[in-house]
Design an enzyme around this catalytic site. Structure first.
Site, PDB file in Angstrom:
ATOM      1  N   ARG A   1     -14.960  12.274   8.630  1.00  0.00           N
ATOM      2  CA  ARG A   1     -13.731  12.845   8.904  1.00  0.00           C
ATOM      3  C   ARG A   1     -13.498  14.068   8.044  1.00  0.00           C
ATOM      4  O   ARG A   1     -12.596  14.924   8.272  1.00  0.00           O
ATOM      5  CB  ARG A   1     -12.214  11.822   8.870  1.00  0.00           C
TER       6      ARG A   1
ATOM      7  N   SER B   1      -7.409   3.310   9.247  1.00  0.00           N
ATOM      8  CA  SER B   1      -8.177   3.384   8.066  1.00  0.00           C
ATOM      9  C   SER B   1      -7.313   2.551   6.901  1.00  0.00           C
ATOM     10  O   SER B   1      -7.911   1.616   6.487  1.00  0.00           O
ATOM     11  CB  SER B   1      -8.340   4.865   7.373  1.00  0.00           C
TER      12      SER B   1
ATOM     13  N   LYS C   1      -8.497  -1.928   5.562  1.00  0.00           N
ATOM     14  CA  LYS C   1      -8.806  -2.095   4.308  1.00  0.00           C
ATOM     15  C   LYS C   1      -7.667  -3.362   3.653  1.00  0.00           C
ATOM     16  O   LYS C   1      -8.316  -4.303   3.038  1.00  0.00           O
ATOM     17  CB  LYS C   1      -8.712  -1.122   3.407  1.00  0.00           C
TER      18      LYS C   1
ATOM     19  N   ASP D   1     -14.957   2.198   7.607  1.00  0.00           N
ATOM     20  CA  ASP D   1     -13.987   3.126   7.251  1.00  0.00           C
ATOM     21  C   ASP D   1     -14.246   4.241   6.146  1.00  0.00           C
ATOM     22  O   ASP D   1     -14.334   5.094   6.235  1.00  0.00           O
ATOM     23  CB  ASP D   1     -12.572   2.316   6.581  1.00  0.00           C
TER      24      ASP D   1
ATOM     25  N   HIS E   1       0.811  -1.434  -0.037  1.00  0.00           N
ATOM     26  CA  HIS E   1       0.020   0.048  -0.133  1.00  0.00           C
ATOM     27  C   HIS E   1       0.812   1.272  -0.189  1.00  0.00           C
ATOM     28  O   HIS E   1       1.905   1.296   0.816  1.00  0.00           O
ATOM     29  CB  HIS E   1      -0.862   0.096   1.209  1.00  0.00           C
TER      30      HIS E   1
HETATM   31  N1  URA Z   1      -5.839   7.031   3.272  1.00  0.00           N
HETATM   32  C1  URA Z   1      -6.815   6.270   3.693  1.00  0.00           C
HETATM   33  O1  URA Z   1      -7.204   5.083   3.150  1.00  0.00           O
HETATM   34  N2  URA Z   1      -7.249   6.644   4.665  1.00  0.00           N
HETATM   35  C2  URA Z   1      -7.012   7.753   5.577  1.00  0.00           C
HETATM   36  O2  URA Z   1      -7.304   8.002   6.553  1.00  0.00           O
HETATM   37  C3  URA Z   1      -5.824   8.473   4.857  1.00  0.00           C
HETATM   38  C4  URA Z   1      -5.180   7.869   3.454  1.00  0.00           C
END
Ligand code: URA
Ligand code: CA
Length: 442
Positions: free
Chosen positions: A168, A183, A187, A161, A82
């Site tokens: 947010r 977050s 995932k 999320d 990621h």
């Molecule tokens: N990328 C994400 O997936 N979540 C965040 O909170 C910030 C960047």
């Protein structure tokens, strides 16, 4: 449990239990908690932070809020990568076929972009015919057959999320390390990764502006991985100038093909891909060490084995693999404009954020979720920090469908590139790594 008590505890700095966090997330996912209470909770987290145990509990609660992918049927260690994102960051398009060519399965769920350019899924959609919405069966079948598959993240992955991120975004609570870390990790965990390699960027073009912030985010994510039993490693790299030369969806596909073909592309992009890939090989148990993994991947680029894997990936997902030899098949915008250097001098800086903004003006990126983007728009930069330029030499080539956008994009590019009399040095590209054993500076 009364939600207001959880808010009060967090507001006053008392540690929450895993059970409290799990219930909070479960209730919010099914709309049983109003946004105003969740917003108050998020703001309390923003100011108070979270302990490692709280952050891990939040991550698992979000990962469990929807469907989880079981990659157990795919043999081998699945290492997911990621990137925290940046400008001209085309790593996934190179890395996925490269690592797969080394025999490590790459099962990737990627997102669309918000901001300067598209995400990996947008970029892949620039390839004519390429399908990014694979069924679960197709995804697994392609993985078994060619060792790589990339699909769009479904709504069902970590829905908590998705809801929290949207909240947010409008409540000033994005820039919180435990919220960002949980977050991202939720995932990855829901998408079935055995191990996770994080590419954390720092610099003007990145989410984390300073190395300190980047290392802190990396340590938090590695800490979560360790607590939840998924080995996690982070590589910290700089993004002071755009990583690659191309910013824009079709243009980035073209640069990825250049790197895979060995015919061009930014050397820094190649370097970051080889570095991340080598760590993935080590984590998957396919290479004895970083140096061996790096050499193996460089050989797979040189032999065009990685390019052949990219062609197989494109064909397997319905795309036209002829784009590899015929770039004219990519939907490139037809209005082109060259921005030139206003004075003689040495390039002092290339502000990645401003370059990204220029690409967005030209139509390559989204200003709001769901916005249509122009897959053919964007720009290619022709200068790097330290280059000597003469007045009139090209700084960048702009691509757009809308000539009215050129003036504003040209202003942004000219402002992004600072030219001066002093000698200028490139900054170090890889700053170090973070593992459960700690920080290792490069
Ligand atoms: N990328 C994400 O997936 N979540 C965040 O909170 C910030 C960047
Ligand atoms: Ca990306």
């Amino acid at each position: 449990m009364r939600v207001v008590d959880i808010i009060l505890d967090k507001r006053d700095g008392r540690e929450l239990t895993g059970a409290e966090i799990e219930e909070l997330i479960a209730l919010y996912t099914k709309d049983a908690i109003p946004d105003y209470q969740m917003a108050a909770f998020l703001m309390a987290v923003f100011f108070r932070g979270m302990t490692a145990a709280e952050t891990a509990a939040l991550t698992l609660a979000m990962a469990k809020s929807g469907e989880t992918v079981d990659l157990g049927a795919v043999t081998g260690v699945k290492v997911d990568k990621h990137s925290t994102g940046g400008v001209a960051d085309t790593t996934t398009l190179v890395l996925a076929p490269l690592v797969a060519a080394a025999g490590v399965p790459v099962a990737k769920m990627s997102g669309r972009g918000l901001g300067f350019t598209g995400g990996t899924i947008d970029k892949l959609e620039a390839i004519p015919g390429f399908r990014t919405a694979l069924s679960g069966e197709e995804f697994l079948a392609n993985l078994g057959r060619i060792g790589v598959a990339i699909t769009g993240q479904t709504e069902g992955i970590a829905p908590a999320d998705g809801k929290l991120y949207a909240l947010r975004d409008v409540t000033g609570t994005i820039e919180s390390i435990p919220l960002i870390a949980s977050s991202i990790m939720s995932k990855k965990i829901a998408a079935g990764a055995d191990k996770i390699l994080l590419d954390v960027k720092t610099g003007s073009g990145a989410f984390m502006k300073t190395p300190e912030q980047a290392f802190r985010l990396a340590e938090t994510m590695v800490g979560i991985g360790t607590l939840v039993g998924r080995e996690t490693m982070a590589v910290i790299s700089t993004m002071h100038e755009p990583l690659g030369l191309a910013v824009g969806n079709s243009l980035e596909v073209a640069e990825a093909i250049d790197i895979l073909s060995g015919t061009g592309g930014a050397p820094e992009l190649r370097e970051v891909c080889l570095t991340l890939g080598a760590h993935m090989l080590v984590m998957a148990g396919k290479a004895a060490g970083f140096t061996a993994g790096y050499a193996e991947l460089a050989a797979l680029l040189d032999s065009k084995a990685a390019l052949a894997k990219f062609a197989a990936l494109v064909a397997a997902q319905g795309g036209n693999a002829d784009i590899i030899t015929n770039r004219a098949l990519l939907p490139l915008a037809t209005v082109r404009h060259t921005v030139v250097c206003p004075t003689d001098g040495i390039v002092q800086s290339v502000d990645a954020a401003r370059i990204g903004y220029a690409a967005m003006i030209l139509g390559a990126g989204r200003e709001y979720k769901g916005q249509q983007i122009d897959l053919g728009a964007g720009l290619v930069v022709h200068c790097r920090i330290g280059d000597s330029l003469a007045k009139g030499q090209p700084l960048a080539t702009l691509y757009t469908a809308n000539p009215a956008k050129i003036a504003a994009a040209e202003t942004a590019v000219t402002a992004a590139v600072a030219v001066g009399p002093e000698k200028a040095d490139r900054q170090k590209l890889i700053l170090g790594t973070v593992t459960a054993a700690g920080i290792d500076l490069a």
